[in-house]
Design a protein around this motif. Structure first.
Motif, PDB file in Angstrom:
ATOM      1  N   ARG B  17       8.510  -5.424  -3.290  1.00  0.00           N
ATOM      2  CA  ARG B  17       7.659  -4.386  -3.716  1.00  0.00           C
ATOM      3  C   ARG B  17       7.513  -3.415  -3.549  1.00  0.00           C
ATOM      4  N   PHE B  20       8.944  -0.234  -5.295  1.00  0.00           N
ATOM      5  CA  PHE B  20       8.176  -0.020  -6.898  1.00  0.00           C
ATOM      6  C   PHE B  20       6.665   1.203  -6.553  1.00  0.00           C
ATOM      7  N   GLU B  21       7.113   1.037  -5.603  1.00  0.00           N
ATOM      8  CA  GLU B  21       5.780   1.640  -4.894  1.00  0.00           C
ATOM      9  C   GLU B  21       6.362   3.460  -4.421  1.00  0.00           C
ATOM     10  N   GLY B  22       5.498   4.169  -4.633  1.00  0.00           N
ATOM     11  CA  GLY B  22       6.076   5.420  -4.339  1.00  0.00           C
ATOM     12  C   GLY B  22       5.554   6.787  -5.561  1.00  0.00           C
ATOM     13  N   ASP B  23       5.165   7.938  -4.730  1.00  0.00           N
ATOM     14  CA  ASP B  23       4.737   9.391  -5.402  1.00  0.00           C
ATOM     15  C   ASP B  23       5.479   9.441  -6.347  1.00  0.00           C
ATOM     16  N   PHE B  27       9.753   8.697  -7.420  1.00  0.00           N
ATOM     17  CA  PHE B  27      10.215   7.905  -7.968  1.00  0.00           C
ATOM     18  C   PHE B  27      11.113   8.876  -9.223  1.00  0.00           C
ATOM     19  N   THR B  34      19.716   7.397  -9.665  1.00  0.00           N
ATOM     20  CA  THR B  34      19.953   6.145 -11.027  1.00  0.00           C
ATOM     21  C   THR B  34      20.833   6.631 -12.250  1.00  0.00           C
ATOM     22  N   CYS B  37      24.039   6.843 -10.814  1.00  0.00           N
ATOM     23  CA  CYS B  37      24.905   5.570 -10.302  1.00  0.00           C
ATOM     24  C   CYS B  37      25.907   5.750 -12.493  1.00  0.00           C
ATOM     25  N   SER B  38      24.845   5.071 -12.929  1.00  0.00           N
ATOM     26  CA  SER B  38      24.871   4.721 -14.847  1.00  0.00           C
ATOM     27  C   SER B  38      26.489   5.931 -15.057  1.00  0.00           C
ATOM     28  N   LEU B 385      21.291   6.208  -2.629  1.00  0.00           N
ATOM     29  CA  LEU B 385      19.993   4.752  -3.475  1.00  0.00           C
ATOM     30  C   LEU B 385      19.819   4.057  -2.631  1.00  0.00           C
ATOM     31  N   GLY B 400       4.130  -0.352  10.881  1.00  0.00           N
ATOM     32  CA  GLY B 400       2.640  -1.170  11.184  1.00  0.00           C
ATOM     33  C   GLY B 400       1.884  -1.248   9.921  1.00  0.00           C
ATOM     34  N   ARG B 401       1.955  -0.353   8.446  1.00  0.00           N
ATOM     35  CA  ARG B 401       1.194  -0.745   7.570  1.00  0.00           C
ATOM     36  C   ARG B 401       1.449  -1.966   6.541  1.00  0.00           C
ATOM     37  N   ASN B 403       2.495  -5.805   7.216  1.00  0.00           N
ATOM     38  CA  ASN B 403       2.895  -6.779   8.651  1.00  0.00           C
ATOM     39  C   ASN B 403       2.068  -7.683   7.514  1.00  0.00           C
ATOM     40  N   PRO B 408      -1.241 -10.209   1.067  1.00  0.00           N
ATOM     41  CA  PRO B 408      -2.920 -11.163   0.280  1.00  0.00           C
ATOM     42  C   PRO B 408      -3.422 -12.344   0.471  1.00  0.00           C
TER      43      PRO B 408
END
Lengths: 311, 421
Positions: B17, B20-23, B27, B34, B37-38, B385, B400-401, B403, B408
């Motif tokens: 997961r 798929f997260e980031g600023d 991206f 990507t 790569c293509s 990549l 440690g963010r 763990n 959840p």
């Protein structure tokens, strides 16, 4: 200590960002898929049988039979000629040796072209097993030679001609380096290639000190009317792109007692071929009586291809 | 057992997961890679359809940039030990937490290596012939079969060590020494082996005097231990710039001394080679002559090799000066020079001249085609990549963010708390 923010809000932020990320990922996958578009031009797909075919030495006689029939079908589809593809086995008590008379060779290159015709080599791009090198008298430094000579007529004064092809070494560096044992020396001294097993890494080509091996950089082309339909599995069956090939002493001829095509066509009688285990053979006589040498003896390959002088 | 498997799956899912997260910068970077790569994939598809004729390779020069890049990257992968040895043998604490970044770099580099050899195959669909016991593996005869074993083994070792340490950190438990220290030490020997075996690939060919020299192995190791840590120096600074992970300057300085010494040895070995070739001045000097000065008017590699040597010499001078100790900028300049210099020197500078002149004295020069270059760029983008993704997953775990306690769902929060106590 880790989450200063309440977990819910952190999670909802990451969910939003995750959705955005997923969209981006989908776009990325689409871009990759679009990149694969040229594959649509890939001609006939490789059949499952071909893909799963075992190594030559693992094939039982009935498997080999199936393979040979399949190859015949493939050749017929591709070239419109129904060939006979056979798997000739080495004869007992035979070890082949080649001897080439440097005094006589005039550099006409008839051997080169007879070889191409006999062994179904690609015409475009041109693949030739024999390279004739024009050497100035007085040196054996190959760098001084010229493989691309094209005068009005041969021989030219001041030069001698040195045809080079696979030397069928007794200690071959090429078979040693092959990672998948797709090339090996047969009991009769011929180093062969299983074209249907070769992965095309070209390590053998780098290892060969005689520049004897040729790689199919693209799909070979042979005019339909020039196909030699008498084929052997380890010899002159048509090759496909991506595999290695080389001289195999015309296995489809020599293993049934005929001479190689290059020898038959030679107008000067420079080429001699035979069974070294037979003391009465011509090659045995030459090796005993003539001034014989091998190319690059210092690399320790022990060639079965000898050069000699008449005088 | 089932709980363990479920926890582990959840760990993997959460790591996944992270990708798929980031600023926007993240991206943009990933999007760019990507795209390249293509393009590479597109070029490779063309190569599959038309064969290796789409490359600049010929029967005379039968290996090119693919194998050159492969050779360079094996060195980068091997160089991860230059972080491991100080930490586990000399107990250097500054580098301790950074080892994992080096090992992840090794993983990315090996993935690129595998991609580079695959694209070099004429018959990639027959790769299964190379699988021991399934295909027909020429072991121990062929150095290439050794390479298959050591490269895949090294990949497995590094994936295991990184995976284990990260998972322990995630669960906030102390890694059990028995589960990874033996592997770390096996890994040290193994790293040397991957590059030695790759050198032997060339060294073992009696018909190619340029490669058939005992010094190639040591040169490979020296240049690898220069370029590899230099790449890690740059990577660590990027990590600390774009993530919350703290990398201290002292760690960079330890790496600096490694690059410094390795570059000295590298240039010394080069000098040995050059002396032997040119002072002897036998017929076998032809390839070296081609590389350094050109042969009979053919001199495609001459500007390249002198660029490489100049870069290496300047890098060495810079690294020898206290300047690179005070200023990170100058250290970076020296590192980039060393990386580019060695990439040229042991990539194209080693592979191509081995083929020129051909064993029959013919001079055929080699120039990569556009399609071939695109495939290479594609693989480099793929490797970057992969490394970006590895960092994306590992940095949050290490600081440690990410763990088990903040998973959840309450159940695991409890078990995580238990583990912590």
């Amino acid at each position: 200590m880790i989450a200063n923010r309440p977990p819910e809000s952190r999670d909802s932020i990451s969910r939003r960002s995750f959705l955005r990320g997923s969209t981006a990922a989908a776009a990325g996958v689409a871009a990759m898929a679009a990149g694969l578009a040229p594959l649509r031009k890939l001609g006939e797909a490789i059949s499952v049988d071909e893909f799963l075919q075992q190594h030559y030495k693992e094939l039982k006689p009935e498997d080999m039979d199936k393979v040979l029939r399949r190859i015949e079908g493939e050749v017929e589809r591709q070239y419109g000629v129904r060939p006979h593809v056979r798997d000739y086995k080495p004869m007992n008590g035979v070890e082949y040796v080649y001897a080439l008379n440097l005094t006589r060779c005039v550099g006409c290159r008839k051997c080169v072209h007879a070889c191409v015709a006999e062994n179904n080599q690609s015409r475009d791009p041109a693949i030739q097993y024999i390279q004739v090198i024009k050497m100035p008298n007085g040196t054996f430094d190959m760098e001084k030679g010229d493989a691309h000579y094209a005068p009005e007529s041969v021989p030219e004064k001041g030069f001698f001609y040195m045809p080079v092809q696979c030397h069928q070494c007794k200690n071959p560096p090429c078979t040693k380096v092959c990672p998948v044992k797709a090339t090996w020396t047969e009991p009769d001294g011929i180093t062969v290639i299983d074209y249907n097993w070769c992965i095309g890494c070209r390590y053998c080509e780098a290892a060969c000190p005689y520049f004897a091996r040729r790689f199919n950089f693209s799909e070979p082309t042979i005019p339909k009317d020039q196909i030699n339909p008498e084929m052997s599995y380890l010899g002159n069956q048509p090759r496909h792109k991506g595999v290695m090939e080389k001289c195999h002493f015309c296995i489809q001829r020599t293993r049934v007692g005929r001479y190689p095509a290059c020898l038959e066509v030679c107008p000067t009688g420079s080429r001699k071929f035979g069974n070294i285990l037979d003391p009465n053979s011509e090659v045995a006589h030459i090796l005993r009586e003539k001034r014989v040498f091998v190319l690059k003896e210092e690399v320790g390959t022990l060639p079965r291809f000898f050069y000699y002088f008449d005088v | 057992m089932i709980t363990a498997a479920r926890n582990y799956t959840r760990f993997l899912a959460r790591c996944f997961r992270c990708l798929f997260e980031g600023d926007w910068r993240y991206f943009l970077w990933v999007g760019l890679l990507t795209a390249v790569c293509s393009l590479g994939l597109n070029a490779y598809s063309k190569q599959i359809v038309h064969g290796l004729a789409t490359t600049g390779m010929t029967d005379q020069v039968s290996w090119g940039v693919y194998i050159a890049n492969f050779t360079f990257l094996v060195g980068v992968a091997a160089a991860a030990v230059m972080l491991v040895i100080p930490v586990y043998v000399y107990h250097n604490e500054d580098l301790h937490d950074l080892v994992i970044f080096g090992e992840l770099l090794a993983v990315a580099a090996i993935l690129m290596c595998l991609a580079f050899v695959t694209v070099d195959l004429g018959r990639p669909e027959r790769f299964w012939h190379l699988i021991p016991f399934v295909g027909k593996f020429n072991f121990p005869g062929s150095m290439l079969s050794w390479d298959v074993i050591v490269l895949n083994g090294y990949l497995a070792l590094n994936v295991y060590i990184c995976g284990y340490l990260l998972y322990c950190r995630y669960r906030n438990v102390k890694p059990s020494k028995w589960f990874y220290i033996p592997f770390v030490f096996v890994g040290i020997g193994w790293a040397i082996s991957i590059h030695t075996v790759t050198a032997f690939l060339y060294v073992g060919l009696g018909g190619r005097p340029f490669w058939n020299s005992a010094i190639v192995g040591p040169r490979f190791i020296a240049s690898a231990f220069t370029a590899g840590p230099a790449i890690i120096i740059i990577a660590l600074q990027i990590i600390r710039r774009f993530s919350s992970y703290e990398v201290r300057d002292k760690a960079l300085m330890t790496l600096r001394s490694i690059v410094q010494v390795s570059m000295l040895i590298n240039l010394f070995l080069l000098a040995n080679e050059v002396f032997k070739e040119f002072y002897t001045d036998s017929l076998h000097v032809a390839s070296a002559k081609y590389l350094f000065f050109g042969l009979h008017g053919h001199n495609a590699l001459v500007p390249w090799i002198w660029t490489a040597i100049s870069l290496n010499c300047i890098a060495m001078t810079l690294l020898a000066m206290p300047l690179t100790k005070r200023s990170l900028l100058w250290l970076d300049v020296a590192c980039v020079m060393a990386i580019v210099g060695i990439w040229i020197e042991k990539g194209m500078g080693l592979v191509v001249p081995g083929f020129i002149p051909s064993p029959l004295g013919e001079i055929v020069e080699y120039l990569p085609t556009w399609n071939e270059t695109l495939v290479c760029l594609g693989i480099w983008a793929f490797g970057l990549l992969a490394y970006t993704f590895f960092l994306r997953m590992s940095v949050p775990i290490l600081n440690g963010r990410l763990n088990q306690t903040n998973e959840p769902g309450g159940e695991s929060q409890q078990s995580g708390a238990k583990n912590a106590t």
